[in-house]
Design a protein around this motif. Structure first.
Motif, PDB file in Angstrom:
ATOM      1  N   LYS A 144       0.849  -1.191   0.000  1.00 26.60           N
ATOM      2  CA  LYS A 144       0.000   0.000   0.000  1.00 26.60           C
ATOM      3  C   LYS A 144       0.882   1.237   0.000  1.00 26.60           C
ATOM      4  O   LYS A 144       1.970   1.229   0.585  1.00 26.60           O
TER       5      LYS A 144
ATOM      6  N   GLU B 242       0.571   5.622   0.311  1.00 25.55           N
ATOM      7  CA  GLU B 242      -0.214   6.822   0.558  1.00 25.55           C
ATOM      8  C   GLU B 242       0.661   8.043   0.325  1.00 25.55           C
ATOM      9  O   GLU B 242       1.874   7.994   0.550  1.00 25.55           O
TER      10      GLU B 242
ATOM     11  N   LYS C 112      -6.010  12.542  -2.568  1.00 28.74           N
ATOM     12  CA  LYS C 112      -7.075  11.674  -3.052  1.00 28.74           C
ATOM     13  C   LYS C 112      -6.510  10.618  -3.998  1.00 28.74           C
ATOM     14  O   LYS C 112      -5.585  10.873  -4.747  1.00 28.74           O
ATOM     15  N   GLY C 113      -7.129   9.437  -3.939  1.00 26.12           N
ATOM     16  CA  GLY C 113      -6.715   8.364  -4.833  1.00 26.12           C
ATOM     17  C   GLY C 113      -5.525   7.575  -4.353  1.00 26.12           C
ATOM     18  O   GLY C 113      -5.037   6.684  -5.054  1.00 26.12           O
ATOM     19  N   THR C 114      -5.029   7.894  -3.159  1.00 25.83           N
ATOM     20  CA  THR C 114      -3.909   7.131  -2.616  1.00 25.83           C
ATOM     21  C   THR C 114      -4.388   6.325  -1.412  1.00 25.83           C
ATOM     22  O   THR C 114      -5.420   6.617  -0.815  1.00 25.83           O
ATOM     23  N   GLY C 115      -3.621   5.309  -1.065  1.00 24.04           N
ATOM     24  CA  GLY C 115      -3.974   4.488   0.083  1.00 24.04           C
ATOM     25  C   GLY C 115      -4.593   3.164  -0.304  1.00 24.04           C
ATOM     26  O   GLY C 115      -4.895   2.340   0.556  1.00 24.04           O
ATOM     27  N   ASN C 116      -4.808   2.938  -1.613  1.00 27.92           N
ATOM     28  CA  ASN C 116      -5.355   1.663  -2.049  1.00 27.92           C
ATOM     29  C   ASN C 116      -4.280   0.588  -2.029  1.00 27.92           C
ATOM     30  O   ASN C 116      -3.089   0.873  -2.160  1.00 27.92           O
ATOM     31  N   THR C 117      -4.723  -0.649  -1.904  1.00 24.03           N
ATOM     32  CA  THR C 117      -3.789  -1.766  -1.903  1.00 24.03           C
ATOM     33  C   THR C 117      -3.104  -1.855  -3.253  1.00 24.03           C
ATOM     34  O   THR C 117      -3.731  -1.757  -4.297  1.00 24.03           O
ATOM     35  N   VAL C 118      -1.789  -2.043  -3.233  1.00 26.02           N
ATOM     36  CA  VAL C 118      -1.009  -2.141  -4.459  1.00 26.02           C
ATOM     37  C   VAL C 118      -0.840  -3.599  -4.827  1.00 26.02           C
ATOM     38  O   VAL C 118      -0.454  -4.414  -3.987  1.00 26.02           O
TER      39      VAL C 118
END
Length: 217
Positions: free
Chosen positions: A163, A165, A174-180
């Protein structure tokens, strides 16, 4: 040579005379220095015992006028490195790294410290109306340190980023923090070409005869 040793000894004694308190390490270094103004100075080793369920730790680094400065290394009480933190003006600044007991990285944080004598900072921000254009703005920081930059979270077993951020002066972008999706998971998810073609050819059939490799009929 004898005069050089005497001179160094005199310099060391004179330096210690300017201190109110200190300890001597096993290597003869002067640690945990407190000057005559009751401020911590120079190299320090801090020991904190475990208390009320909180794990104890030890850390080593430098103080400048009673404030942490530069890189500080943190260990658990067994001696395993658990963190490398960087400080400026006594606050976290720059990259911070945290590890497992086995020495595998868990996460990286990025922080921005505020100069207590000048809480304003000049930054480059994108122009919302014109692409690829940046503007210079003066930002006043209301707190001593804020999350600023990339935060990365790792799978300690593979070392892949799981992940990521991004922060801009304490605000999460915005748009960051999602699982990679890691390279390992993508590789596992891929099917061989032959398997994909076989599944496509036999899709919709209730039963497919498959030879098991034996020689009997």
């Amino acid at each position: 040579m004898r005069y050089i040793i005497i001179l160094l000894l005199f310099s060391s004694l004179q330096s210690r005379a300017q201190l109110k308190n200190f300890i001597i390490s096993v290597k003869g270094d002067t640690l945990n220095r407190i000057d005559n103004n009751n401020k911590k100075q120079g190299p320090w080793v801090v020991h904190v015992d475990a208390l009320r369920g909180e794990q104890g730790y030890e850390e080593e680094g430098y103080f400048a006028d009673d404030k942490k400065e530069g890189a500080w290394r943190k260990y658990n009480l067994v001696g395993d490195l658990t963190a490398i933190e960087n400080y400026k003006w006594g606050e976290k600044d720059g990259k911070q790294q945290y590890y497992t007991k086995m020495g595998d990285i868990l996460r990286e944080e990025s922080w921005r410290a505020t100069n207590p004598e000048n809480p304003y900072d000049t930054v480059q921000v994108p122009d919302p109306a014109i692409p690829d254009k940046w503007e210079t703005k003066v930002v006043k920081l209301e707190v001593a340190t804020v999350a600023h930059g990339a935060w990365k979270f790792y799978d300690p077993n593979t070392g892949f980023i799981t992940k990521e951020e991004h922060y801009f002066f304490g605000q999460k972008e915005k748009g960051t923090g999602n699982t990679v999706a890691t390279a390992a998971s993508e590789k596992t998810a891929e099917k061989p070409k032959a398997v994909t073609e076989w599944e496509k050819k036999n899709s919709g059939k209730k039963k497919v005869k498959v030879r098991d490799g034996s020689t009997g009929y």
